[in-house]
Design an enzyme around this catalytic site. Structure first.
Site, PDB file in Angstrom:
ATOM      1  N   LYS A  45       0.821  -1.222   0.000  1.00  0.00           N
ATOM      2  CA  LYS A  45       0.000   0.000   0.000  1.00  0.00           C
ATOM      3  C   LYS A  45       0.846   1.259   0.000  1.00  0.00           C
ATOM      4  O   LYS A  45       0.522   2.245  -0.640  1.00  0.00           O
ATOM      5  CB  LYS A  45      -0.869   0.061   1.283  1.00  0.00           C
ATOM      6  CG  LYS A  45      -2.175  -0.673   1.232  1.00  0.00           C
ATOM      7  CD  LYS A  45      -3.085  -0.286   2.419  1.00  0.00           C
ATOM      8  CE  LYS A  45      -2.464  -0.543   3.772  1.00  0.00           C
ATOM      9  NZ  LYS A  45      -3.415  -0.438   4.897  1.00  0.00           N
ATOM     10  N   LYS A  46       1.930   1.252   0.821  1.00  0.00           N
ATOM     11  CA  LYS A  46       2.633   2.512   1.096  1.00  0.00           C
ATOM     12  C   LYS A  46       4.092   2.524   0.644  1.00  0.00           C
ATOM     13  O   LYS A  46       4.788   3.529   0.823  1.00  0.00           O
ATOM     14  CB  LYS A  46       2.557   2.822   2.600  1.00  0.00           C
ATOM     15  CG  LYS A  46       1.105   2.983   3.078  1.00  0.00           C
ATOM     16  CD  LYS A  46       0.972   3.375   4.528  1.00  0.00           C
ATOM     17  CE  LYS A  46      -0.500   3.433   4.919  1.00  0.00           C
ATOM     18  NZ  LYS A  46      -0.722   3.597   6.351  1.00  0.00           N
TER      19      LYS A  46
HETATM   20  N1  C2G Z   1      -6.814   7.718  11.813  1.00  0.00           N
HETATM   21  C1  C2G Z   1      -7.507   8.809  12.333  1.00  0.00           C
HETATM   22  N2  C2G Z   1      -6.833   9.965  12.624  1.00  0.00           N
HETATM   23  C2  C2G Z   1      -5.505  10.059  12.387  1.00  0.00           C
HETATM   24  C3  C2G Z   1      -4.798   8.979  11.879  1.00  0.00           C
HETATM   25  C4  C2G Z   1      -5.483   7.799  11.579  1.00  0.00           C
HETATM   26  O1  C2G Z   1      -8.727   8.759  12.535  1.00  0.00           O
HETATM   27  N3  C2G Z   1      -4.915  11.249  12.668  1.00  0.00           N
HETATM   28  C5  C2G Z   1      -7.569   6.508  11.492  1.00  0.00           C
HETATM   29  C6  C2G Z   1      -7.553   6.180   9.993  1.00  0.00           C
HETATM   30  O2  C2G Z   1      -8.509   6.960   9.296  1.00  0.00           O
HETATM   31  C7  C2G Z   1      -7.889   4.710   9.996  1.00  0.00           C
HETATM   32  C8  C2G Z   1      -7.265   4.222  11.331  1.00  0.00           C
HETATM   33  O3  C2G Z   1      -7.016   5.379  12.119  1.00  0.00           O
HETATM   34  O4  C2G Z   1      -9.294   4.519  10.042  1.00  0.00           O
HETATM   35  C9  C2G Z   1      -5.968   3.492  11.075  1.00  0.00           C
HETATM   36  O5  C2G Z   1      -5.093   4.347  10.388  1.00  0.00           O
HETATM   37  P1  C2G Z   1      -3.927   3.746   9.492  1.00  0.00           P
HETATM   38  O6  C2G Z   1      -3.151   2.779  10.276  1.00  0.00           O
HETATM   39  O7  C2G Z   1      -3.211   4.881   8.832  1.00  0.00           O
HETATM   40  O8  C2G Z   1      -4.773   2.941   8.414  1.00  0.00           O
HETATM   41  P2  C2G Z   1      -4.401   2.624   6.926  1.00  0.00           P
HETATM   42  O9  C2G Z   1      -2.974   2.233   6.810  1.00  0.00           O
HETATM   43  O10 C2G Z   1      -4.933   3.747   6.088  1.00  0.00           O
HETATM   44  O11 C2G Z   1      -5.230   1.280   6.659  1.00  0.00           O
HETATM   45  O12 C2G Z   1      -8.081  -1.495   4.257  1.00  0.00           O
HETATM   46  C10 C2G Z   1      -7.815  -0.187   4.599  1.00  0.00           C
HETATM   47  C11 C2G Z   1      -6.522  -0.049   5.264  1.00  0.00           C
HETATM   48  O13 C2G Z   1      -6.134  -1.202   5.947  1.00  0.00           O
HETATM   49  C12 C2G Z   1      -6.496   1.200   6.139  1.00  0.00           C
END
Ligand code: C2G
Length: 133
Positions: A45-46
């Site tokens: 993904k990243k």
């Molecule tokens: N989050 C949030 N506020 C932030 C950072 C993160 O509300 N300042 C939320 C994200 O929106 C997400 C959750 O915390 O709902 C987890 O964030 P990440 O680990 O960055 O998730 P991500 O890698 O985007 O994975 O299938 C979808 C992916 O697995 C999502």
């Protein structure tokens, strides 16, 4: 029967934005399942591996009182299968994913919640890198 909520994420370098999201997801139902991205999924993904490895990330998330069940998410393509397998009534995601999961509205309700402002794993990593240790 209680409402089952599911959400997904990497939860790397666990911070207040993560716990706010999980708390609000829990409040939308009676049971919260969390799919934690594997290290390999995060790489795809990243373009980089997480700072905390998957055993540690899932260990942190599973110990939160708002979380009832955890599993490792191996592939974004399996999302529909995960929703069915875990009998999700509501899929909750941060609004950085707004619209991206609308295709699953035939399986469950899909809700996007606003992210916590001014905090992110990327920014924490940048702040640590900038320290003159
Ligand atoms: N989050 C949030 N506020 C932030 C950072 C993160 O509300 N300042 C939320 C994200 O929106 C997400 C959750 O915390 O709902 C987890 O964030 P990440 O680990 O960055 O998730 P991500 O890698 O985007 O994975 O299938 C979808 C992916 O697995 C999502």
């Amino acid at each position: 029967m209680g409402t089952r909520v599911i959400t997904f994420g990497t939860f790397d370098v666990f911070h207040i934005g993560h716990v706010n999201m999980l708390t609000r997801a829990h409040e939308l139902g009676d049971h919260l399942t969390v799919g934690v991205s594997t290290d390999d999924l995060n790489f795809s993904k990243k373009g980089r591996y997480p700072i905390y490895r998957e055993e540690h990330r899932i260990g942190i998330v599973s110990r939160l009182s708002c979380v009832d069940d955890v599993f490792l998410e191996h592939s974004l393509e399996l999302k529909r299968d995960y929703l069915i397998e875990h009998r999700a009534d509501i899929l909750v995601m941060g609004d950085d994913w707004a619209g991206k999961f609308d295709e699953f509205r035939d399986v469950c309700e899909v809700i996007y919640l606003p992210r916590t402002r001014d905090i992110s794993t990327t920014e924490i990593i940048a702040n640590i890198r900038a320290l003159d240790l």
